[in-house]
Motif scaffolding. Sequence first.
Motif, short mmCIF file in Angstrom:
data_model
loop_
_atom_site.label_atom_id
_atom_site.label_comp_id
_atom_site.label_asym_id
_atom_site.label_seq_id
_atom_site.Cartn_x
_atom_site.Cartn_y
_atom_site.Cartn_z
N ALA A 31 36.37 52.79 52.32
CA ALA A 31 36.11 52.73 51.45
C ALA A 31 37.76 50.87 51.76
O ALA A 31 37.95 50.36 52.60
N GLU A 32 36.45 49.69 50.88
CA GLU A 32 37.49 48.31 51.36
C GLU A 32 37.90 48.71 49.90
O GLU A 32 36.80 48.51 48.92
N LYS A 33 38.18 47.52 49.79
CA LYS A 33 38.96 47.50 48.60
C LYS A 33 39.11 45.60 47.93
O LYS A 33 40.25 45.27 48.52
N TYR A 34 38.71 44.80 46.93
CA TYR A 34 38.84 43.68 46.51
C TYR A 34 39.00 43.19 45.37
O TYR A 34 38.49 44.05 45.07
N THR A 35 40.21 42.69 45.25
CA THR A 35 40.42 42.65 43.67
C THR A 35 40.86 40.48 44.01
O THR A 35 41.33 39.80 44.45
N TYR A 36 40.41 40.48 42.97
CA TYR A 36 40.15 39.14 41.78
C TYR A 36 41.04 39.21 40.94
O TYR A 36 40.94 39.58 40.00
N LYS A 37 42.51 38.00 41.19
CA LYS A 37 43.75 38.05 40.16
C LYS A 37 43.43 37.09 39.01
O LYS A 37 42.33 36.02 39.37
N ASN A 38 44.17 36.88 37.70
CA ASN A 38 45.12 35.82 37.17
C ASN A 38 43.91 35.34 36.51
O ASN A 38 43.45 34.85 36.35
N GLY A 39 43.40 36.56 35.94
CA GLY A 39 42.33 35.74 35.36
C GLY A 39 42.84 35.95 33.75
O GLY A 39 44.46 35.32 33.56
N ILE A 40 42.26 35.15 32.42
CA ILE A 40 42.49 35.43 31.08
C ILE A 40 42.92 36.43 30.90
O ILE A 40 43.02 37.62 31.11
N ASN A 41 44.06 36.42 30.05
CA ASN A 41 45.02 37.34 29.45
C ASN A 41 45.65 38.30 30.53
O ASN A 41 45.42 39.98 30.01
N ASN A 42 46.17 38.07 31.71
CA ASN A 42 46.28 38.47 32.70
C ASN A 42 45.44 40.06 33.37
O ASN A 42 44.93 40.82 34.22
N THR A 43 43.32 39.54 33.18
CA THR A 43 42.67 40.46 33.77
C THR A 43 42.64 39.95 34.87
O THR A 43 42.98 39.60 35.74
N GLU A 44 41.81 41.54 35.95
CA GLU A 44 41.96 41.25 36.94
C GLU A 44 39.89 41.78 36.65
O GLU A 44 39.58 42.98 36.12
N VAL A 45 39.93 41.82 38.13
CA VAL A 45 38.30 42.29 38.25
C VAL A 45 38.57 43.05 39.99
O VAL A 45 39.48 42.82 40.81
N VAL A 46 38.01 44.23 39.90
CA VAL A 46 38.64 44.60 41.73
C VAL A 46 36.79 45.73 41.95
O VAL A 46 36.20 46.19 40.87
N LEU A 47 36.53 45.50 42.84
CA LEU A 47 35.56 46.02 43.74
C LEU A 47 36.15 47.04 44.54
O LEU A 47 36.75 46.82 46.01
N PHE A 48 36.13 48.44 44.63
CA PHE A 48 35.86 49.43 45.61
C PHE A 48 34.61 49.52 46.40
O PHE A 48 33.55 50.63 45.65
N ARG A 49 34.15 49.28 47.78
CA ARG A 49 33.27 49.17 48.38
C ARG A 49 32.95 49.87 49.00
O ARG A 49 34.28 50.22 50.40
#
Length: 321
Positions: free
Chosen positions: A258-276
């Motif tokens: 497993a690999e984890k990719y985290t995209y931070k600093n979104g609007i209203n402290n949102t995030e996007v995460v991928l577990f590949r």
Amino acid sequence: MLKHLTKVAQIGCLSLFFFLPSRVDAQLMTDQKIRVAGVEREYHLFVPDDHHNAPVVLLFHGHTNSSDELIGLSGKRAPQASFRVWLDIAKKDNVILAIPNGRYVSRREKGWNDCRADAPTNSKADDVLFINKLLDSIVDEYKANPKQVYATGHSNGGHFAIRLAQEIPEKITAFAAISASNAANSECKDANIPVSALVMNGTADRFLPYSGGPMMAKRGDVLSTAGTLHYWIKRNGTDPFAEMDKLPDTTVKDQSRAEKYTYKNGINNTEVVLFRILNGGHTTPSIQVRNRRLLLRILGNQNADIEMADEVWSFFKTKKK
């Protein structure tokens, strides 16, 4: 008003010990009913003792499965049986779990009406209305926290979690789509309200193509996992580049990692995460609940390096409206 105690299953009792985590000793209220637009809908509900201002997690089964199979009440080792780990989490961290049943799409098969306009075997029920009413009832009766409402599911259930983030984004704080991606031919309207998103997909999934395209069994076309991430990164306004974590490959026999990719600093402290999940199939990664060999031959490899429910809850619990 919710109708309670149609049937009560004592978690940890001998009759369910084989299928449910023994550490959970609160009551799970099964076969609850709520009438929506003249139709009676069913769900299971776990309510912790300390439920005031508690977060709510919605758990959605896959196509042809059920809420019983999702959390181990059926006696069958379903493809997404590791969702029963959520019962441990709910007991430990005072989480309300709502585990609804989809509508019948044939005499014996249940499913959800997700965004795929080209999936003819999808249910035609107004499932968004069902969940909308159910959430209102839970918040009203148990004084749950409306700013911490999360949705997750596997396959068709994951696609439906995406639909909720599209159609009632004001009520969904974050979602996690397991073995699911955005519909390529969507019947859902795009929303612009930020909703934190987690996607957990296997690169060797024969049912949901990681690179996008037609799903198996004429279940509609999906965007690639990269295309799905791009949509949610853009909608949430996160950083375009991810922080990458190569997670320890602790179990060689599972033939995946497993690999984890985290995209931070979104609007209203949102995030996007991928577990590949490299070389992972149409399965839910789990250390505790392993699929049988026959299922693995059909669905592909099940990763055993991470516990899906724990990873999703770690993501959810930091997110608030």
